[in-house]
Design a protein around this motif. Structure first.
Motif, PDB file in Angstrom:
ATOM      1  N   VAL A 299     -37.006  49.550  27.194  1.00  0.00           N
ATOM      2  CA  VAL A 299     -35.857  50.457  27.091  1.00  0.00           C
ATOM      3  C   VAL A 299     -35.869  51.144  25.730  1.00  0.00           C
ATOM      4  CG1 VAL A 299     -33.342  50.584  26.955  1.00  0.00           C
ATOM      5  CG2 VAL A 299     -34.427  49.226  28.747  1.00  0.00           C
ATOM      6  N   LEU A 300     -36.084  50.382  24.648  1.00  0.00           N
ATOM      7  CA  LEU A 300     -36.131  50.971  23.311  1.00  0.00           C
ATOM      8  C   LEU A 300     -37.258  52.000  23.210  1.00  0.00           C
ATOM      9  CD1 LEU A 300     -35.456  47.866  21.048  1.00  0.00           C
ATOM     10  CD2 LEU A 300     -33.924  49.793  21.476  1.00  0.00           C
ATOM     11  N   HIS A 301     -38.410  51.668  23.771  1.00  0.00           N
ATOM     12  CA  HIS A 301     -39.551  52.586  23.752  1.00  0.00           C
ATOM     13  C   HIS A 301     -39.186  53.880  24.485  1.00  0.00           C
ATOM     14  CE1 HIS A 301     -43.728  53.869  23.646  1.00  0.00           C
ATOM     15  NE2 HIS A 301     -43.623  54.153  24.931  1.00  0.00           N
TER      16      HIS A 301
ATOM     17  N   ASN B   3     -24.321  37.518  24.822  1.00  0.00           N
ATOM     18  CA  ASN B   3     -23.530  36.416  24.290  1.00  0.00           C
ATOM     19  C   ASN B   3     -24.004  36.018  22.899  1.00  0.00           C
ATOM     20  OD1 ASN B   3     -21.841  36.055  26.588  1.00  0.00           O
ATOM     21  ND2 ASN B   3     -23.587  35.155  27.640  1.00  0.00           N
ATOM     22  N   ASP B   4     -25.302  36.129  22.653  1.00  0.00           N
ATOM     23  CA  ASP B   4     -25.858  35.730  21.360  1.00  0.00           C
ATOM     24  C   ASP B   4     -26.754  36.845  20.821  1.00  0.00           C
ATOM     25  OD1 ASP B   4     -26.881  34.527  19.115  1.00  0.00           O
ATOM     26  OD2 ASP B   4     -28.011  32.982  20.192  1.00  0.00           O
ATOM     27  N   PRO B   5     -26.203  37.712  19.955  1.00  0.00           N
ATOM     28  CA  PRO B   5     -27.008  38.823  19.435  1.00  0.00           C
ATOM     29  C   PRO B   5     -28.115  38.370  18.489  1.00  0.00           C
ATOM     30  CG  PRO B   5     -24.876  38.758  18.352  1.00  0.00           C
ATOM     31  CD  PRO B   5     -24.842  37.726  19.442  1.00  0.00           C
ATOM     32  N   TYR B   6     -28.101  37.114  18.095  1.00  0.00           N
ATOM     33  CA  TYR B   6     -29.107  36.627  17.155  1.00  0.00           C
ATOM     34  C   TYR B   6     -30.230  35.862  17.848  1.00  0.00           C
ATOM     35  CZ  TYR B   6     -25.662  38.426  14.085  1.00  0.00           C
ATOM     36  OH  TYR B   6     -24.777  39.288  13.482  1.00  0.00           O
TER      37      TYR B   6
ATOM     38  N   SER C 271     -41.269  39.500  31.069  1.00  0.00           N
ATOM     39  CA  SER C 271     -41.445  40.897  30.647  1.00  0.00           C
ATOM     40  C   SER C 271     -40.194  41.304  29.877  1.00  0.00           C
ATOM     41  CB  SER C 271     -41.655  41.808  31.857  1.00  0.00           C
ATOM     42  OG  SER C 271     -40.474  41.960  32.578  1.00  0.00           O
ATOM     43  N   ASN C 272     -40.375  41.652  28.640  1.00  0.00           N
ATOM     44  CA  ASN C 272     -39.237  41.989  27.792  1.00  0.00           C
ATOM     45  C   ASN C 272     -38.817  43.420  28.061  1.00  0.00           C
ATOM     46  OD1 ASN C 272     -37.371  42.494  25.821  1.00  0.00           O
ATOM     47  ND2 ASN C 272     -38.478  41.419  24.227  1.00  0.00           N
TER      48      ASN C 272
ATOM     49  N   LYS D 280     -34.341  40.812  17.863  1.00  0.00           N
ATOM     50  CA  LYS D 280     -34.508  41.223  16.464  1.00  0.00           C
ATOM     51  C   LYS D 280     -34.761  42.727  16.346  1.00  0.00           C
ATOM     52  CE  LYS D 280     -37.043  40.124  12.281  1.00  0.00           C
ATOM     53  NZ  LYS D 280     -38.064  39.284  11.654  1.00  0.00           N
ATOM     54  N   GLU D 281     -35.660  43.239  17.164  1.00  0.00           N
ATOM     55  CA  GLU D 281     -35.984  44.675  17.116  1.00  0.00           C
ATOM     56  C   GLU D 281     -34.774  45.526  17.493  1.00  0.00           C
ATOM     57  OE1 GLU D 281     -39.129  47.814  19.157  1.00  0.00           O
ATOM     58  OE2 GLU D 281     -39.426  45.668  19.436  1.00  0.00           O
ATOM     59  N   LEU D 282     -34.021  45.077  18.475  1.00  0.00           N
ATOM     60  CA  LEU D 282     -32.827  45.801  18.889  1.00  0.00           C
ATOM     61  C   LEU D 282     -31.768  45.787  17.778  1.00  0.00           C
ATOM     62  CD1 LEU D 282     -31.085  47.269  20.972  1.00  0.00           C
ATOM     63  CD2 LEU D 282     -30.458  45.030  21.895  1.00  0.00           C
ATOM     64  N   ARG D 283     -31.566  44.624  17.145  1.00  0.00           N
ATOM     65  CA  ARG D 283     -30.578  44.537  16.055  1.00  0.00           C
ATOM     66  C   ARG D 283     -30.915  45.493  14.924  1.00  0.00           C
ATOM     67  NH1 ARG D 283     -31.362  39.106  16.736  1.00  0.00           N
ATOM     68  NH2 ARG D 283     -32.485  39.012  14.771  1.00  0.00           N
TER      69      ARG D 283
END
Length: 162
Positions: free
Chosen positions: A34-36, A75-78, A28-29, A83-86
Motif C-alpha cells: 500500500v505504501l509503495h 491496536n498496537d502502532p508500535y 505478505s506484508n 515501523k516504516e508506516l510510522r
C-alpha cells in the motif's frame, strides 16, 4: 454502505484500513505494498506506473499518488512491522472511552433502533467489552438480531453472560 455516502465526484474521499497490525504479521506484508502504491502509483496487478504529484510533509518532498487521507487503524502502532508506516504517518493515540460516554452512545443507538434494553444490561455490555466501542456495538448487534428473531433482550443477555 451506500456508495454515494463515501464518494465525491465518483472518487473515494477517505480510505480506511483497519487492523493493520494484524496484516503485517501475515506472510505478505500488504502495508508495504500500500505504501509503495501510495508513493509511486505502481500497481503490481497491471504493472502500470502513473506520475504522482509532489507534496511536502514534515519538511520533506514526497511524491504521493493517492491524494486522499488514508487512515491506518491498529491496536498496537508500535508493532515491529509498522515501523516504516510510522515513519511516514502521523500517529494518533486514543485511550479507552469512559463508561458513561459509551453508555450514553449505546443508549442513543438503542433508542434510534427502537431496541429496548435496560440500563443494567447496557452497563453489562460496556463491562463485558471493557469499554471497547467495536465490541460493544457487535454485542448490541447480536442482541438486536436475536430480538428480531423473537428472543427477548434479557434472554440474549443471558446467552452472552453464560
Amino acid at each position: 454502505t451506500n456508495n454515494e455516502s463515501v464518494t465525491s465526484n465518483g472518487k473515494p474521499t477517505l480510505i480506511i484500513l483497519d487492523e493493520v497490525d494484524g496484516v503485517v504479521e501475515s506472510e505478505s506484508n500488504g502495508i508495504k505494498e500500500v505504501l509503495h502504491y501510495m508513493e509511486t502509483g505502481e500497481n503490481p496487478e497491471d504493472g502500470r506506473n502513473r506520475q504522482p504529484p509532489k507534496h511536502h510533509y514534515k519538511g520533506k518532498a514526497l511524491s504521493l499518488y493517492i491524494k486522499r487521507p488514508v487512515l491506518f487503524i491498529c491496536n498496537d502502532p508500535y508493532t515491529k512491522g509498522l515501523k516504516e508506516l510510522r515513519a511516514k504517518a502521523r500517529v494518533l493515540n486514543f485511550g479507552r472511552i469512559k463508561t458513561d460516554r459509551l453508555f450514553d452512545a449505546l443508549r442513543r443507538i438503542c433508542l434510534s433502533e427502537k431496541m429496548v434494553l435496560g440500563n443494567e444490561d447496557l452497563l453489562k455490555v460496556c463491562e463485558l467489552n471493557q469499554n471497547d466501542i467495536r465490541g460493544s456495538l457487535s454485542m448490541l448487534e447480536f442482541i438486536g438480531r436475536n430480538v428480531r428473531e423473537g428472543v427477548s433482550a434479557k434472554d440474549s443477555m443471558r446467552r452472552i453472560v453464560w
